[in-house]
Design an enzyme around this catalytic site. Sequence first.
Site, PDB file in Angstrom:
ATOM      1  N   PRO A 296      49.319 -58.831  17.320  1.00  0.00           N
ATOM      2  CA  PRO A 296      50.381 -57.846  17.065  1.00  0.00           C
ATOM      3  C   PRO A 296      51.746 -58.531  16.965  1.00  0.00           C
ATOM      4  O   PRO A 296      52.055 -59.440  17.738  1.00  0.00           O
ATOM      5  CB  PRO A 296      50.312 -56.950  18.302  1.00  0.00           C
ATOM      6  CG  PRO A 296      49.812 -57.860  19.388  1.00  0.00           C
ATOM      7  CD  PRO A 296      48.847 -58.790  18.713  1.00  0.00           C
ATOM      8  N   GLY A 297      52.536 -58.099  16.028  1.00  0.00           N
ATOM      9  CA  GLY A 297      53.891 -58.628  15.895  1.00  0.00           C
ATOM     10  C   GLY A 297      54.901 -57.508  15.829  1.00  0.00           C
ATOM     11  O   GLY A 297      55.654 -57.251  16.768  1.00  0.00           O
ATOM     12  N   ARG A 298      54.872 -56.777  14.718  1.00  0.00           N
ATOM     13  CA  ARG A 298      55.763 -55.634  14.528  1.00  0.00           C
ATOM     14  C   ARG A 298      55.659 -54.642  15.685  1.00  0.00           C
ATOM     15  O   ARG A 298      56.658 -54.127  16.184  1.00  0.00           O
ATOM     16  CB  ARG A 298      55.388 -54.930  13.220  1.00  0.00           C
ATOM     17  CG  ARG A 298      56.268 -53.759  12.836  1.00  0.00           C
ATOM     18  CD  ARG A 298      55.595 -52.914  11.746  1.00  0.00           C
ATOM     19  NE  ARG A 298      55.012 -53.731  10.702  1.00  0.00           N
ATOM     20  CZ  ARG A 298      55.622 -54.070   9.576  1.00  0.00           C
ATOM     21  NH1 ARG A 298      56.854 -53.652   9.353  1.00  0.00           N
ATOM     22  NH2 ARG A 298      55.007 -54.807   8.671  1.00  0.00           N
ATOM     23  N   CYS A 366      77.725 -57.845  -2.751  1.00  0.00           N
ATOM     24  CA  CYS A 366      78.047 -57.600  -4.160  1.00  0.00           C
ATOM     25  C   CYS A 366      76.737 -57.523  -4.940  1.00  0.00           C
ATOM     26  O   CYS A 366      76.356 -58.425  -5.680  1.00  0.00           O
ATOM     27  CB  CYS A 366      78.943 -58.720  -4.696  1.00  0.00           C
ATOM     28  SG  CYS A 366      79.608 -58.386  -6.333  1.00  0.00           S
ATOM     29  N   TYR A 395      61.088 -58.125  11.645  1.00  0.00           N
ATOM     30  CA  TYR A 395      61.333 -58.491  10.242  1.00  0.00           C
ATOM     31  C   TYR A 395      62.724 -58.134   9.749  1.00  0.00           C
ATOM     32  O   TYR A 395      62.911 -57.859   8.567  1.00  0.00           O
ATOM     33  CB  TYR A 395      60.272 -57.876   9.327  1.00  0.00           C
ATOM     34  CG  TYR A 395      58.885 -58.298   9.688  1.00  0.00           C
ATOM     35  CD1 TYR A 395      58.462 -59.598   9.461  1.00  0.00           C
ATOM     36  CD2 TYR A 395      58.001 -57.426  10.294  1.00  0.00           C
ATOM     37  CE1 TYR A 395      57.195 -60.009   9.824  1.00  0.00           C
ATOM     38  CE2 TYR A 395      56.730 -57.818  10.659  1.00  0.00           C
ATOM     39  CZ  TYR A 395      56.329 -59.121  10.416  1.00  0.00           C
ATOM     40  OH  TYR A 395      55.069 -59.523  10.786  1.00  0.00           O
TER      41      TYR A 395
END
Length: 437
Positions: A296-298, A366, A395
Amino acid sequence: MELIMFVSDCLNVNKLGHLTIGGMDTVALAEQYGTPLYVMDEAQIRSNCRKYKNSIDRFYSGNGIAAYASKALCCKALCKIAMEEGMGLDVVSGGELHTAMSVGFPPEHIFYHGNNKTVEELVTALQYGVGRIVVDNLTELDVLNQLASAQGKNVSIFFRVKPGIDAHTHEFIRTGQIDSKFGLALETGEAMQAVKLASAYKNITLKGLHCHIGSQIFDIEPFELAAQVMLGFIADIKRETGMELQELNLGGGFGIKYVPDHQPVEYDRYMERVSKVVHQTCAQLGLQIPYIIIEPGRSVVGNAGITLYTIGAVKNIPNVRTYVSVDGGMTDNPRYALYHSEYHALVANKANQQRDMTVTVAGKCCESGDLIGEGMLIQKAQAGDILAVLATGAYNYSMSSNYNRLPKPPVVMVKDGESRVVIKRETYDDILKNDLL
């Protein structure tokens, strides 16, 4: 207030009507540290880690490990937290590996991924004694064997396998199907060829297999099917070679709430259902239960973070839209520009007020595509207000850039009523430090 709590448990509203994270006033944090500002709640991160670790203990009798996928947010503080919580670590580059080793992370609990690791990265991984190198392709297998031979070492590997599962997610973040830059295909026989080649290499020991079917997945069924496919391949390997692999890495990809309508699967429910498939399939195929790794990361850091901005211009174009411009943008959160990712936002200093203003949140770059979201419902906004974008812990900093020569914001960690900087705000001189005349 109910919607805020629904997005993340670490958020609330105080008596001043201000948004809080981990009990700390976000408006005060913005005043203290400036904006743009990433804020992470350490208690939420640790709670998420423990849910995964406890699930491994409960559903696999401790025969496995949850490894934090550090690409979601990699810094010394996060590596240290993962280590303290008994997690393993998933790294995908020399930089992530170096960060982990800088805090003394146990190398035997590191899983090194990547579809095109450089020779330098592989040499470094061998020198550190990384626990498992996840080999992506036949070229890497050959190079790794040569490098291990040169160092007089035997290296333990996994093969990354494409199980052919369509996780029904965004096409840019689907990685389990056959048309992917990642891994070895089952359908073509490439994966079995790799297994047989590895058994002939003197400096390679194949310990197990790895798969990853995608990201931000809300369904359990794709994970169940992936487990069945991977265990079926382990049985095929046993039948054709006599070798029964003892480790299986089922990857990550568990979804989180970005907006109130999202309904991610509870970690325990995912772990329980997939573990049932693992146990049943192993019994059917006559296999031992392998050592299970998940990554698991997120879902470890995503809901623990927010980003604070100061609102500048508010520009209404009659019968078209209202732009609310902030002092950050795609440089600190490129996910909307890349994927049209959804976010929930609110005016932090008016968090107790009705959200009745529909806006497009625009960054300061821009670039016409520099947006954080369109059709976002927030409180009535004006210049000087603090805008909070929620669930930005994953992220965002890790994908940030210096486009337009904008310095990257700092990351502040809150815990027990205290805050500390874990990544410093960049200065203009930081941007210039590698320039030469």
